[in-house]
Design a protein around this motif. Structure first.
Motif, PDB file in Angstrom:
ATOM      1  N   TYR A 120       0.862  -1.177   0.000  1.00 27.86           N
ATOM      2  CA  TYR A 120       0.000   0.000   0.000  1.00 27.86           C
ATOM      3  C   TYR A 120       0.904   1.234   0.000  1.00 27.86           C
ATOM      4  O   TYR A 120       1.819   1.350   0.801  1.00 27.86           O
ATOM      5  N   HIS A 127      -4.546   4.116  -4.652  1.00 29.43           N
ATOM      6  CA  HIS A 127      -4.592   3.424  -3.366  1.00 29.43           C
ATOM      7  C   HIS A 127      -5.385   4.242  -2.349  1.00 29.43           C
ATOM      8  O   HIS A 127      -6.202   3.705  -1.589  1.00 29.43           O
ATOM      9  N   LYS A 163      -2.616   2.257   6.522  1.00 27.29           N
ATOM     10  CA  LYS A 163      -1.594   1.721   5.622  1.00 27.29           C
ATOM     11  C   LYS A 163      -0.663   0.734   6.332  1.00 27.29           C
ATOM     12  O   LYS A 163      -0.148  -0.192   5.715  1.00 27.29           O
ATOM     13  N   ILE A 171      -1.675  -4.498  -1.117  1.00 27.66           N
ATOM     14  CA  ILE A 171      -2.918  -3.887  -1.598  1.00 27.66           C
ATOM     15  C   ILE A 171      -4.025  -4.922  -1.752  1.00 27.66           C
ATOM     16  O   ILE A 171      -5.216  -4.582  -1.793  1.00 27.66           O
TER      17      ILE A 171
END
Length: 293
Positions: A120, A127, A163, A171
């Motif tokens: 990420y 994102h 994150k 991700i």
């Protein structure tokens, strides 16, 4: 020791003579006999094993064929095994379907692994948009006051910046969370609400990422083959992986509340118990684990 000896003798001696005898009796090769006898995942699984254990290099390489070469591979197999397409009209169609499933599974793992390895990135606009989309899907009536905020705990993240929670699955963990929330919105709201139970509550997003790891590990270990070979008549794709993840999320929530753990401190124990349950279900050659609501 005994199992290893059996595998050696079966692979080098017994299997060869058994195949030869059956061919003399039926006039058909092992691949043809499989198509005559089995359907679904059993058929594809047995074809895959037959090709893998074959001493014929053309057949061995068939399990590694890419999708664009499947048609040529089928022709090569028919030539090697002296199969007349006019006498066995269904062989070509059946073999192509099996090879597409076999090659598709391998490609699916590569695709999932590629996404998982992508970390990420808070500097990546796509994102960031995906993360905010997750918030809006789960909390449509509550505005996020800031990108870094304690509000993220409301949907089950550990810190002020989500994150850091995506490090293990990259991700992929976020994509799965968004997929479930977008395609099963009412169920996602229900499970998020249940995750806030005063006694049996758990961190919704963290558990969701954990279940992405479970889905990934099952795919990697090839435990999902029976499921995908039954569920997908053609080429399995990322969509089918996401669907399996949704099944895990929905079923884990039910499992958690049925088990009634004494504390969230026992999460790993119950997570492993759920994992073993799923692995047991996946051993059934007729399995197809789909979300039924």
């Amino acid at each position: 020791m005994f199992i290893s000896l059996w595998e050696f003798f079966y692979g080098h001696f017994f299997r060869f003579w058994m195949k030869w005898l059956l061919r003399q009796m039926t006039g058909k090769c092992e691949l043809q006999r499989i198509f005559d006898t089995y359907v679904g995942a059993q058929r594809t699984h047995r074809i895959e094993n037959s090709l893998t254990y074959s001493k014929n290099k053309v057949l061995q390489k068939a399990t590694l064929v890419v999708q664009s070469e499947v048609d040529k591979c089928v022709e090569d197999i028919m030539k090697e095994k002296n199969i007349n397409p006019e006498k066995d009209t269904s062989f070509k169609i059946c073999m192509k379907a099996c090879l597409l499933q076999i090659s598709g599974y391998k490609q699916l793992y590569l695709d999932v692994e590629s996404v998982r390895k992508r970390p990420y990135d808070s500097d990546n606009l796509q994102h960031e948009k995906l993360l905010l989309k997750l918030w809006n899907l789960l909390m449509p009536t509550k505005k996020l006051k800031a990108r870094i905020s304690k509000q993220w705990a409301d949907i089950g993240f550990q810190g002020d910046d989500p994150k850091t929670d995506f490090r293990g699955m990259g991700i992929l963990g976020l994509i799965n969370l968004v997929y479930f929330s977008e395609n099963y919105t009412s169920e996602a709201h229900q499970i998020l609400s249940r995750s806030n139970h005063p006694k049996l509550g758990y961190s919704y997003a963290i558990v969701g990422i954990n279940l992405t790891e479970m889905a990934y590990s099952l795919l990697k270990s090839e435990a999902l083959k029976f499921h995908l070979y039954n569920f997908v008549p053609g080429i399995p794709t990322m969509e089918h992986f996401h669907q399996f993840y949704c099944y895990l999320v929905y079923e884990f929530d039910k499992f958690w509340f049925e088990e009634k753990p004494e504390s969230i401190m026992y999460f790993n124990m119950y997570r492993e118990k759920f994992h073993e349950k799923i692995k047991g279900l996946l051993l059934d050659c007729n399995v197809s684990l789909t979300l039924k609501i």
